[in-house]
Design a protein around this motif. Structure first.
Motif, PDB file in Angstrom:
ATOM      1  N   ARG A 286      29.595  56.612  19.980  1.00 52.88           N
ATOM      2  CA  ARG A 286      28.011  56.392  19.606  1.00 52.88           C
ATOM      3  C   ARG A 286      27.490  55.555  20.543  1.00 52.88           C
ATOM      4  N   ARG A 287      28.146  54.461  20.983  1.00 50.68           N
ATOM      5  CA  ARG A 287      27.415  53.304  21.587  1.00 50.68           C
ATOM      6  C   ARG A 287      27.849  53.056  23.229  1.00 50.68           C
ATOM      7  N   GLY A 288      28.954  53.841  23.544  1.00 52.30           N
ATOM      8  CA  GLY A 288      29.563  53.739  24.667  1.00 52.30           C
ATOM      9  C   GLY A 288      30.611  52.435  24.820  1.00 52.30           C
ATOM     10  N   HIS A 289      31.383  52.332  25.893  1.00 54.10           N
ATOM     11  CA  HIS A 289      32.434  51.609  25.857  1.00 54.10           C
ATOM     12  C   HIS A 289      31.884  49.941  26.223  1.00 54.10           C
ATOM     13  N   GLU A 290      32.657  48.948  25.968  1.00 54.64           N
ATOM     14  CA  GLU A 290      32.483  47.914  26.347  1.00 54.64           C
ATOM     15  C   GLU A 290      33.553  47.308  27.222  1.00 54.64           C
ATOM     16  N   THR A 291      33.268  47.259  28.514  1.00 56.62           N
ATOM     17  CA  THR A 291      34.035  46.848  29.429  1.00 56.62           C
ATOM     18  C   THR A 291      33.593  45.429  29.973  1.00 56.62           C
ATOM     19  N   TYR A 292      34.467  44.504  30.292  1.00 54.58           N
ATOM     20  CA  TYR A 292      34.325  43.398  31.105  1.00 54.58           C
ATOM     21  C   TYR A 292      35.042  42.913  32.202  1.00 54.58           C
ATOM     22  N   ALA A 293      34.538  42.333  33.266  1.00 54.66           N
ATOM     23  CA  ALA A 293      35.410  42.082  34.349  1.00 54.66           C
ATOM     24  C   ALA A 293      35.450  40.367  34.599  1.00 54.66           C
ATOM     25  N   PRO A 294      36.572  39.970  34.379  1.00 51.06           N
ATOM     26  CA  PRO A 294      36.641  38.533  34.287  1.00 51.06           C
ATOM     27  C   PRO A 294      36.400  37.941  35.858  1.00 51.06           C
ATOM     28  N   VAL A 295      35.874  36.930  35.949  1.00 53.35           N
ATOM     29  CA  VAL A 295      35.484  36.641  37.485  1.00 53.35           C
ATOM     30  C   VAL A 295      35.852  35.164  37.392  1.00 53.35           C
ATOM     31  N   GLY A 296      36.593  34.456  38.385  1.00 59.15           N
ATOM     32  CA  GLY A 296      36.927  33.234  38.334  1.00 59.15           C
ATOM     33  C   GLY A 296      38.258  32.791  39.078  1.00 59.15           C
ATOM     34  N   PRO A 297      38.516  31.660  39.536  1.00 61.02           N
ATOM     35  CA  PRO A 297      39.653  31.376  40.431  1.00 61.02           C
ATOM     36  C   PRO A 297      40.811  31.049  39.350  1.00 61.02           C
ATOM     37  N   GLY A 298      40.916  30.856  38.235  1.00 58.34           N
ATOM     38  CA  GLY A 298      41.858  30.642  37.342  1.00 58.34           C
ATOM     39  C   GLY A 298      42.781  31.756  36.941  1.00 58.34           C
ATOM     40  N   ILE A 299      42.947  31.982  35.775  1.00 57.84           N
ATOM     41  CA  ILE A 299      43.559  33.120  35.039  1.00 57.84           C
ATOM     42  C   ILE A 299      42.777  34.435  35.187  1.00 57.84           C
ATOM     43  N   GLU A 300      41.585  34.325  35.694  1.00 57.40           N
ATOM     44  CA  GLU A 300      40.770  35.672  35.548  1.00 57.40           C
ATOM     45  C   GLU A 300      41.317  36.468  36.437  1.00 57.40           C
ATOM     46  N   THR A 301      41.994  36.097  37.788  1.00 60.89           N
ATOM     47  CA  THR A 301      42.568  36.910  38.587  1.00 60.89           C
ATOM     48  C   THR A 301      43.570  37.944  37.974  1.00 60.89           C
TER      49      THR A 301
END
Length: 312
Positions: A11-26
């Motif tokens: 109904r609302r679409g997917h919720e995606t997120y791209a972690p950005v950062g030098p630590g654990i985000e990679t």
């Protein structure tokens, strides 16, 4: 069983997120992204499927949105049903209060307008099986017709305050606010003794008490549900335990733990440094699940076509 996650995403679409950062985000971004023949796909934080295309948001891992999923979505659905019931009840009581106030100086005018509006409202109430003619609130208003104008105005103000309380409860529940849950639990509990007395009186006076019993059951059920499910007033650990459970159910929290962020890391909290001995690390014995998860890729874009016009 109902899949609340995919139902919401449909109904609302997917919720995606791209972690950005030098630590654990990679490492976290590598777990949440896969490459497909149609481009990169990001894992939905709600249903867990991969959706092709750019992520809906990006940023540090500790600033990722808290996406409700599973039981939280079911609870949100129940809260909004209660919110609709509260708002409808508030609107009806507010209309009655307006009628009493407008003609409070004349008992006859008040009675005439009230009975006229009540007659117009009866077909709507009868459609839902509500015997509005014998409703407790209607009988109480009729008793005010013999009172002085000052008393009638006081009753109108009290009814208006009750209608406002019901409406505010509905808004708080619809927005899933903690204060709305507390307000509903307290406000509803205060009127339970009055509902018990009203039902008791109707039984002994041989009046219709079915609606009173149904209303009482709904209110009791709402109070019990809010106390237990939302852990109000310190029940089952209170608000801290409720928030901890909500973050523990978040998909990003699971992925952070798989990256070795530590047991205390979670969505919206402090994210520790990655541990090389965490799950999925070389020699840990835990297989990398990205290959298996890639099989759940959701093609959110139309299929490509070759020059001959056939779908690929």
């Amino acid at each position: 069983m109902r899949d609340w996650n995919r139902r919401r995403c449909a109904r609302r679409g997917h919720e995606t997120y791209a972690p950005v950062g030098p630590g654990i985000e990679t490492e976290l971004a590598a777990r949440l992204q896969v490459q497909t023949a149609h481009g990169p796909a990001w894992r939905c934080l709600r249903c867990g499927d991969f959706a092709i295309g750019e992520p809906t948001a990006s940023g540090p891992a500790d600033q990722a949105p808290a996406v409700p999923r599973g039981k939280a979505l079911r609870d949100l659905f129940i809260l909004r049903l209660l919110a609709i019931e509260r708002v409808i009840r508030g609107v009806v009581i507010l209309l009655i209060a307006w009628a009493v106030w407008k003609f409070g100086s004349s008992q006859y005018a008040v009675q005439k307008l009230f009975e006229s509006d009540l007659s117009a409202f009866k077909p709507f109430a009868n459609h839902f099986g509500w015997d509005v003619e014998h409703a407790s609130i209607v009988e109480r208003i009729r008793k005010t017709f013999n009172y002085s104008p000052k008393t009638i105005h006081t009753v109108a103000l009290l009814l208006g305050g009750y209608a406002l309380l019901e409406t505010v409860e509905g808004v708080g529940l619809w927005l899933a606010k903690r204060w709305g849950e507390y307000l509903t639990a307290v406000g509803t509990s205060i009127f339970l003794p009055l509902e018990i007395w009203d039902g008791y009186s109707k039984i002994h006076e041989h009046k219709s008490y079915v609606f009173a019993i149904c209303t009482f059951a709904i209110n009791v059920g709402a109070v019990v549900y809010l106390l237990v499910s939302k852990r109000l007033f310190g029940i089952r650990g209170g608000g801290k335990a409720f928030e901890a459970q909500k973050h523990a159910d978040a998909l990003l929290t699971v992925e952070l733990a798989a990256c070795g962020a530590g047991a205390g890391a979670g969505v919206g909290g402090a994210v520790g440094a990655a541990s090389p001995s965490g799950p999925g690390a070389p020699g840990s014995g835990v297989p990398d699940t990205r290959a298996a998860l890639a099989e759940t890729v959701v093609l959110s874009q139309p299929p490509l076509t070759d020059p001959a016009g056939g779908a690929r």
